[in-house]
Design an enzyme around this catalytic site. Structure first.
Site, mmCIF file in Angstrom:
data_model
loop_
_atom_site.group_PDB
_atom_site.id
_atom_site.type_symbol
_atom_site.label_atom_id
_atom_site.label_comp_id
_atom_site.label_asym_id
_atom_site.label_seq_id
_atom_site.Cartn_x
_atom_site.Cartn_y
_atom_site.Cartn_z
ATOM 1 N N SER A 183 8.238 7.314 16.783
ATOM 2 C CA SER A 183 6.891 7.118 17.319
ATOM 3 C C SER A 183 6.988 6.898 18.823
ATOM 4 C CB SER A 183 6.230 5.918 16.637
ATOM 5 O OG SER A 183 6.112 6.172 15.253
ATOM 6 N N LEU A 184 6.638 7.914 19.577
ATOM 7 C CA LEU A 184 6.787 7.877 21.036
ATOM 8 C C LEU A 184 5.590 7.162 21.676
ATOM 9 C CD1 LEU A 184 8.436 8.863 23.511
ATOM 10 C CD2 LEU A 184 7.079 10.965 23.446
ATOM 11 N N ASN A 185 4.420 7.742 21.499
ATOM 12 C CA ASN A 185 3.149 7.072 21.810
ATOM 13 C C ASN A 185 2.885 6.741 23.275
ATOM 14 O OD1 ASN A 185 2.680 7.205 19.103
ATOM 15 N ND2 ASN A 185 3.221 5.097 18.675
ATOM 16 N N CYS A 235 2.607 -3.230 17.622
ATOM 17 C CA CYS A 235 1.949 -2.120 18.332
ATOM 18 C C CYS A 235 0.446 -2.380 18.439
ATOM 19 C CB CYS A 235 2.204 -0.808 17.605
ATOM 20 S SG CYS A 235 3.963 -0.481 17.409
ATOM 21 N N CYS A 287 2.981 8.784 1.022
ATOM 22 C CA CYS A 287 3.288 7.925 2.167
ATOM 23 C C CYS A 287 3.502 6.514 1.635
ATOM 24 C CB CYS A 287 2.125 7.967 3.164
ATOM 25 S SG CYS A 287 2.362 6.824 4.549
ATOM 26 N N CYS A 315 -3.048 7.062 9.052
ATOM 27 C CA CYS A 315 -1.981 6.430 9.837
ATOM 28 C C CYS A 315 -2.494 5.197 10.564
ATOM 29 C CB CYS A 315 -1.486 7.361 10.937
ATOM 30 S SG CYS A 315 -0.792 8.861 10.356
ATOM 31 N N SER A 331 10.145 7.045 9.513
ATOM 32 C CA SER A 331 9.535 7.004 10.843
ATOM 33 C C SER A 331 9.800 5.647 11.486
ATOM 34 C CB SER A 331 8.028 7.230 10.721
ATOM 35 O OG SER A 331 7.385 7.028 11.956
ATOM 36 N N CYS A 344 4.085 -5.819 9.010
ATOM 37 C CA CYS A 344 5.076 -5.293 9.963
ATOM 38 C C CYS A 344 5.228 -6.277 11.121
ATOM 39 C CB CYS A 344 4.617 -3.929 10.489
ATOM 40 S SG CYS A 344 5.815 -3.204 11.645
ATOM 41 N N CYS A 388 -2.309 -0.496 16.067
ATOM 42 C CA CYS A 388 -2.032 -0.359 14.630
ATOM 43 C C CYS A 388 -2.569 -1.550 13.844
ATOM 44 C CB CYS A 388 -0.523 -0.238 14.428
ATOM 45 S SG CYS A 388 -0.036 -0.221 12.699
ATOM 46 N N ASN A 405 -6.733 6.658 14.845
ATOM 47 C CA ASN A 405 -7.607 6.292 13.731
ATOM 48 C C ASN A 405 -8.099 4.879 14.017
ATOM 49 O OD1 ASN A 405 -7.114 8.686 12.194
ATOM 50 N ND2 ASN A 405 -5.092 7.851 11.719
ATOM 51 N N GLU A 439 0.806 -1.212 0.000
ATOM 52 C CA GLU A 439 0.000 0.000 0.000
ATOM 53 C C GLU A 439 0.840 1.262 0.000
ATOM 54 O OE1 GLU A 439 -2.249 -1.294 3.406
ATOM 55 O OE2 GLU A 439 -4.083 -0.692 2.392
ATOM 56 N N GLY A 472 5.048 -1.254 7.645
ATOM 57 C CA GLY A 472 6.398 -1.721 7.938
ATOM 58 C C GLY A 472 7.204 -0.807 8.836
ATOM 59 N N GLU A 473 8.297 -1.362 9.337
ATOM 60 C CA GLU A 473 9.221 -0.627 10.194
ATOM 61 C C GLU A 473 10.501 -0.395 9.368
ATOM 62 O OE1 GLU A 473 9.703 1.033 13.133
ATOM 63 O OE2 GLU A 473 11.680 1.159 12.231
HETATM 64 N N1 SAH Z 1 6.570 1.626 11.637
HETATM 65 C C1 SAH Z 1 6.865 2.996 11.656
HETATM 66 C C2 SAH Z 1 6.244 3.769 10.507
HETATM 67 C C3 SAH Z 1 4.840 3.381 10.133
HETATM 68 S S1 SAH Z 1 3.588 3.713 11.325
HETATM 69 C C4 SAH Z 1 6.489 3.625 12.979
HETATM 70 O O1 SAH Z 1 5.811 2.985 13.769
HETATM 71 O O2 SAH Z 1 6.911 4.747 13.229
HETATM 72 C C5 SAH Z 1 3.333 5.467 11.074
HETATM 73 C C6 SAH Z 1 2.717 6.189 12.261
HETATM 74 O O3 SAH Z 1 1.356 5.799 12.446
HETATM 75 C C7 SAH Z 1 3.418 5.906 13.586
HETATM 76 O O4 SAH Z 1 3.755 7.102 14.226
HETATM 77 C C8 SAH Z 1 2.375 5.164 14.390
HETATM 78 O O5 SAH Z 1 2.534 5.402 15.768
HETATM 79 C C9 SAH Z 1 1.091 5.724 13.825
HETATM 80 N N2 SAH Z 1 -0.079 4.872 14.020
HETATM 81 C C10 SAH Z 1 -0.120 3.528 14.057
HETATM 82 N N3 SAH Z 1 -1.390 3.103 14.247
HETATM 83 C C11 SAH Z 1 -2.162 4.200 14.350
HETATM 84 C C12 SAH Z 1 -3.564 4.414 14.521
HETATM 85 N N4 SAH Z 1 -4.415 3.399 14.638
HETATM 86 N N5 SAH Z 1 -4.003 5.685 14.555
HETATM 87 C C13 SAH Z 1 -3.152 6.720 14.411
HETATM 88 N N6 SAH Z 1 -1.839 6.587 14.207
HETATM 89 C C14 SAH Z 1 -1.335 5.333 14.195
HETATM 90 FE FE1 SF4 Z 2 4.658 -1.484 12.682
HETATM 91 FE FE2 SF4 Z 2 4.643 1.193 12.897
HETATM 92 FE FE3 SF4 Z 2 2.333 -0.217 12.982
HETATM 93 FE FE4 SF4 Z 2 4.036 -0.343 15.031
HETATM 94 S S1 SF4 Z 2 2.934 1.467 14.310
HETATM 95 S S2 SF4 Z 2 3.001 -2.104 14.071
HETATM 96 S S3 SF4 Z 2 5.991 -0.260 13.966
HETATM 97 S S4 SF4 Z 2 3.719 -0.047 11.237
#
Ligand code: SAH
Ligand code: SF4
Length: 348
Positions: free
Chosen positions: A215-217, A113, A102, A333, A192, A109, A116, A291, A89, A160-161
């Protein structure tokens, strides 16, 4: 068939028959990355024999579209077909000043997380440099960006990471930034990461080097372990230390992404802890209200909560709220899971 997109000038030279003059490799590089031809027939500066031979042994390596979904807000989500039949995608987000692409770095991945959707796919495989570059070329062409001279931002924030596929990511960055080729500035490319600490140092030495987003979160070690189990391997404390050691260029700031989950990590106390964690760093913060998606056990905070969180962080560092794009087509995202739903664009 050997795919050519993804090869650098030296590799292209090795693909050409022995005895061809060196300038042929440069011409081929130009055709692939600057002119972005759609068939070998368009490489008219090559003798017909050479074109025939190349097309018998090689493919250009362009990605084909499997489907395209169009959002009400102009965002387009693409499923692009890879040579092995899998799909990946990529998302096109039009903006006034410059458009953002993007793109994905892996199929699925392996980082688990909890918020996600992509995580639910697991890892299918790494993408090659050619498949990463191919996404940029496909989306830019399909949206007429070259023709209109539109400026391009590339964010590696799709599936992906990226730091678990760093060699391919860096090779793709070299090809995308090649001044005689695609010609995108490394300042316009962002990688990222979920915080793969050992690879961050390696990225810091790369040339050309894209910008880094982390991605701190979460605001505490424990909370991050729950939301991002990779924290067990790479603790938050070490991640902040790695960020402090990261060699930023004079013009550069780190970006931190923070996904806000209702009643989980969105309190005023969380915001204050984020400020304390990041205070020693030259950085900015992008807040993303969750999201939602099927199978994701969290809720999206109310806009007022998001605004209150931002207000606290903003007192100490730049802090923005990332507007969701393409929510209605699973393009935002964390929503990339090859959903076959959404409004298909006419003609796709
Ligand atoms: N794997 C990498 C890049 C892809 S994810 C990473 O994690 O940074 C891209 C961004 O989407 C990250 O900052 C992640 O924290 C965020 N993300 C993942 N799931 C999400 C969701 N359900 N809603 C909003 N942002 C999300
Ligand atoms: Fe992978 Fe980024 Fe999603 Fe975490 S947020 S599962 S690292 S794509």
């Amino acid at each position: 068939m050997i795919p050519l997109i993804g090869m650098d000038a030296e590799e292209l030279r090795a693909v050409l028959p022995a005895g061809e003059p060196a300038f042929r490799a440069r011409q081929l590089y130009d055709a692939l990355y600057r002119r972005r031809v759609s068939s070998f027939a368009e490489i008219t500066e090559f003798p017909a024999k050479l074109r025939e031979r190349l097309s018998a042994e090689c493919s250009l390596g362009r990605l084909e579209r499997a489907s395209r979904f169009e959002s009400r807000d102009g965002t387009r989500r693409y499923l692009l077909r890879l040579a092995d039949g899998r799909t990946v995608e990529a998302v096109f987000m039009p903006e006034e000043a410059r458009d953002t692409l993007c793109i994905s770095t892996q199929v699925g991945c392996p980082v688990d997380c909890k918020f996600c959707l992509t995580a639910l796919m697991g890892l299918e495989r790494n993408l090659t440099a050619g498949e990463i570059v191919g996404q940029v070329l496909h989306l830019a062409e399909d949206n007429g960006l070259w023709a209109r001279g539109k400026r391009i931002n590339v964010v590696m924030m799709g599936q992906g990471e990226p730091l678990l596929n760093l060699a391919a990511v860096l090779k793709a960055a070299r090809l995308l930034c090649g001044p005689r080729g695609v010609g995108i500035s490394p300042r316009r490319i962002t990688v990222s990461t979920s915080g793969i600490i050992p690879r961050m140092a390696e990225l810091g030495q790369a040339e050309p080097r894209p910008k880094l987003a982390v991605s701190l979160n979460a605001s505490t070690e424990e909370q991050r372990r729950e939301l991002m189990p990779i924290t067990r391997k790479y603790p938050l404390r070490d991640l902040i230390e790695a960020c402090r050691a990261y060699p930023l260029r004079p013009w550069e700031r780190l970006t931190f992404e923070y996904v806000l989950l209702k009643d989980v990590n969105d309190s005023d106390a969380d915001a204050r802890r984020v400020v304390r964690l990041l205070a020693p760093l030259r950085c900015k913060v992008n807040l993303i209200a969750l999201n939602p998606g099927p199978g994701i056990p969290f809720e999206t905070p109310a806009p007022e909560r998001v605004a209150a969180f931002q207000a606290i962080v903003k007192r100490s560092m730049p802090c923005f709220i990332r507007k969701p794009r393409g929510l209605d087509i699973y393009a935002a995202c964390g929503q990339l899971k090859r959903m076959e739903s959404g409004l298909a664009a006419p003609g796709s």
